[in-house]
Design an enzyme around this catalytic site. Structure first.
Site, short mmCIF file in Angstrom:
data_model
loop_
_atom_site.label_atom_id
_atom_site.label_comp_id
_atom_site.label_asym_id
_atom_site.label_seq_id
_atom_site.Cartn_x
_atom_site.Cartn_y
_atom_site.Cartn_z
N LYS A 16 -10.42 -2.10 12.18
CA LYS A 16 -9.74 -1.81 12.97
C LYS A 16 -9.20 -2.38 14.12
O LYS A 16 -8.86 -2.67 14.46
CB LYS A 16 -9.93 -0.68 13.23
CG LYS A 16 -9.15 0.54 11.49
CD LYS A 16 -7.40 -0.24 11.41
CE LYS A 16 -7.27 0.69 9.73
NZ LYS A 16 -6.35 -0.13 9.33
N ASP A 55 -0.95 -7.21 -4.90
CA ASP A 55 -2.38 -7.16 -4.34
C ASP A 55 -2.08 -7.33 -3.11
O ASP A 55 -1.40 -8.57 -2.10
CB ASP A 55 -2.79 -7.71 -4.86
CG ASP A 55 -4.37 -7.88 -4.26
OD1 ASP A 55 -5.02 -7.14 -2.85
OD2 ASP A 55 -5.39 -8.63 -5.20
N GLY A 64 -0.46 4.98 -1.06
CA GLY A 64 -1.74 6.19 -0.87
C GLY A 64 -0.91 7.35 -0.01
O GLY A 64 1.02 6.93 -0.21
N GLN A 65 -1.66 7.15 0.94
CA GLN A 65 -1.11 9.00 0.99
C GLN A 65 0.19 8.40 2.45
O GLN A 65 1.21 9.45 2.43
CB GLN A 65 -2.24 9.39 2.04
CG GLN A 65 -1.78 10.98 2.93
CD GLN A 65 -3.37 10.82 4.04
OE1 GLN A 65 -3.35 9.90 4.83
NE2 GLN A 65 -3.16 12.31 4.35
N ASP A 125 1.83 -1.78 -4.28
CA ASP A 125 1.05 -0.98 -4.37
C ASP A 125 0.00 -2.06 -5.10
O ASP A 125 0.89 -2.02 -6.03
CB ASP A 125 0.68 0.38 -4.49
CG ASP A 125 -0.91 0.92 -3.69
OD1 ASP A 125 -2.25 -0.10 -4.27
OD2 ASP A 125 -0.42 1.24 -2.86
N ILE A 126 -1.20 -1.80 -5.61
CA ILE A 126 -1.79 -2.54 -6.93
C ILE A 126 -1.92 -1.76 -7.87
O ILE A 126 -1.84 -1.47 -9.17
CB ILE A 126 -3.42 -2.46 -6.42
CG1 ILE A 126 -3.83 -1.79 -5.76
CG2 ILE A 126 -3.78 -4.21 -5.30
CD1 ILE A 126 -5.82 -1.92 -6.56
N TYR A 129 -15.97 0.39 8.68
CA TYR A 129 -13.99 0.53 9.26
C TYR A 129 -13.66 0.22 10.67
O TYR A 129 -12.26 -0.58 10.88
CB TYR A 129 -13.97 1.90 8.10
CG TYR A 129 -11.85 2.23 8.67
CD1 TYR A 129 -11.07 1.73 7.57
CD2 TYR A 129 -12.07 3.27 9.50
CE1 TYR A 129 -9.69 2.33 8.60
CE2 TYR A 129 -10.33 4.05 9.27
CZ TYR A 129 -9.68 3.27 8.62
OH TYR A 129 -8.48 4.01 8.62
N GLY A 175 0.50 -1.31 -0.06
CA GLY A 175 0.34 -0.15 0.32
C GLY A 175 0.98 1.65 0.05
O GLY A 175 0.80 2.33 0.96
C1 AKB Z 1 -10.51 8.39 8.16
O1 AKB Z 1 -10.70 9.58 7.47
O2 AKB Z 1 -11.33 7.53 7.90
C2 AKB Z 1 -8.62 8.06 8.86
C3 AKB Z 1 -9.04 8.11 9.09
C4 AKB Z 1 -8.99 8.17 11.22
O3 AKB Z 1 -8.42 6.61 9.66
N1 AKB Z 1 -8.37 9.39 7.84
#
Ligand code: AKB
Length: 313
Positions: free
Chosen positions: A147, A53, A12-13, A35-36, A143, A9
């Site tokens: 996590k 991937d 990414g940012q 990364d992909i 998300y 990855g």
């Molecule tokens: C998001 O906004 O999804 C992320 C985070 C806080 O993990 N930047």
């Protein structure tokens, strides 16, 4: 210290800037970005790059053997706002990538793993201010659920199999080199670009929404500092609270106006407001400060000056 590092990855940012910093510490050829999709010119030209991937455990193992990788930084993930649109895909990506890498560490193909968690593990029932390390954790987003589960998988592999996996609960990370995608805290990056390019910004959360944030330089420094800490100093194997500052979009606008006096912000909250409202407004990261001496450098004022100077250049 000699390490060979694989970053999953990397385009990414966070991956982009972390890759460059790790290359400056460990040497360009010792940090394999993947990364992909290809990364920017700087990443592609400064060291090895592979298309991988992050859910493809077999290819990861092949690359680990090819380069004799000792550490994996797994940064591939679907962030909060996009994950709400594609819950199943988000769960598959966020979980299978982590479990694959943890298995490789369990089977001793790699020595150390870094995996980012987020303030998204917290939810509406969590105390909002100065949220402690150990508290009520009932996330309301896909998300956040991924996590939180990931944190406990990390802890499980550490306890059960002795895997050296380390993790941080990032707040919103603000940068200017590569923009984030699909997160709720993305407005805190967009606002700077719009201020410079158009002089105005329509913000998708309300002006009083207060969230924990951090400048990319500090996020990268914390990540590397945690990975370099002595194993016995890393006492938390779920994920460490990490903090630097917290502010509202209105406070950001005031700070930006010190550089761009006519900057205007309007507010049109969308579905991301509900996600933001479920997260803490500030974080207590005293465990990280105590265990491995974490200290942030940037506040809203110094970060704003630095970002605007760089974007304007
Ligand atoms: C998001 O906004 O999804 C992320 C985070 C806080 O993990 N930047």
């Amino acid at each position: 210290m000699s390490e060979t590092i694989l970053i999953l990855g990397a385009s990414g940012q966070i991956g982009n800037e972390l890759t460059q910093e790790l290359r400056s510490i460990y040497g360009n050829s010792s940090v394999i970005a993947s990364d992909i999709k290809e990364g920017n010119e700087e990443m592609m030209s400064s060291g090895p790059f592979e298309i991988i991937d992050a859910t493809d455990k077999e290819t990861i193992l092949k690359m680990v053997k090819k380069y004799k990788v000792s550490q994996v930084y797994l940064l591939a993930a679907m962030l909060s706002a996009t994950a709400e649109k594609f819950p199943q895909k988000a769960w598959d990506l966020n979980m299978s990538s982590l479990l694959g890498v943890l298995e490789l560490a369990k089977d001793k193909h790699i020595k150390q793993v870094y995996w980012p968690s987020s303030i998204a593990v917290f939810g509406p029932t969590t105390p909002k201010e100065n949220t402690p390390q150990k508290t009520i954790i009932e996330p309301s987003t896909v998300y956040g659920i991924s996590k939180l589960s990931g944190e406990f998988w990390c802890n499980y592999y550490h306890e059960k199999y002795g895997v050296d996996v380390r993790s941080l609960r990032y707040p919103g990370v603000i940068s200017w080199k590569v923009k984030p995608g699909g997160g709720t805290t993305d407005y805190a990056v967009d606002i700077y670009f719009k201020a410079v390019e158009e002089g105005n910004y329509e913000c998708f959360v309300s002006k009083e929404t207060r969230l924990p944030m951090m400048y990319m330089n500090d996020a990268v420094a914390a990540t590397i500092q945690l990975m370099q800490a002595k194993p016995e100093d890393v006492k938390i194997r779920t994920s460490y609270n990490l903090a630097a500052m917290d502010f509202t979009p209105e406070e950001m606008a005031v700070e930006i106006r010190k550089h761009i006096p006519n900057f205007k912000v309007s507010y049109k909250p969308d579905s991301r407001q509900e996600i933001a409202d479920s997260w803490p407004s500030s974080i207590d990261d005293s465990e990280a400060r105590k265990d491995w001496n974490w200290q942030h450098k940037f506040n809203l004022t110094s970060m704003t000056s630095d970002i605007l100077k760089n974007i304007q250049n």
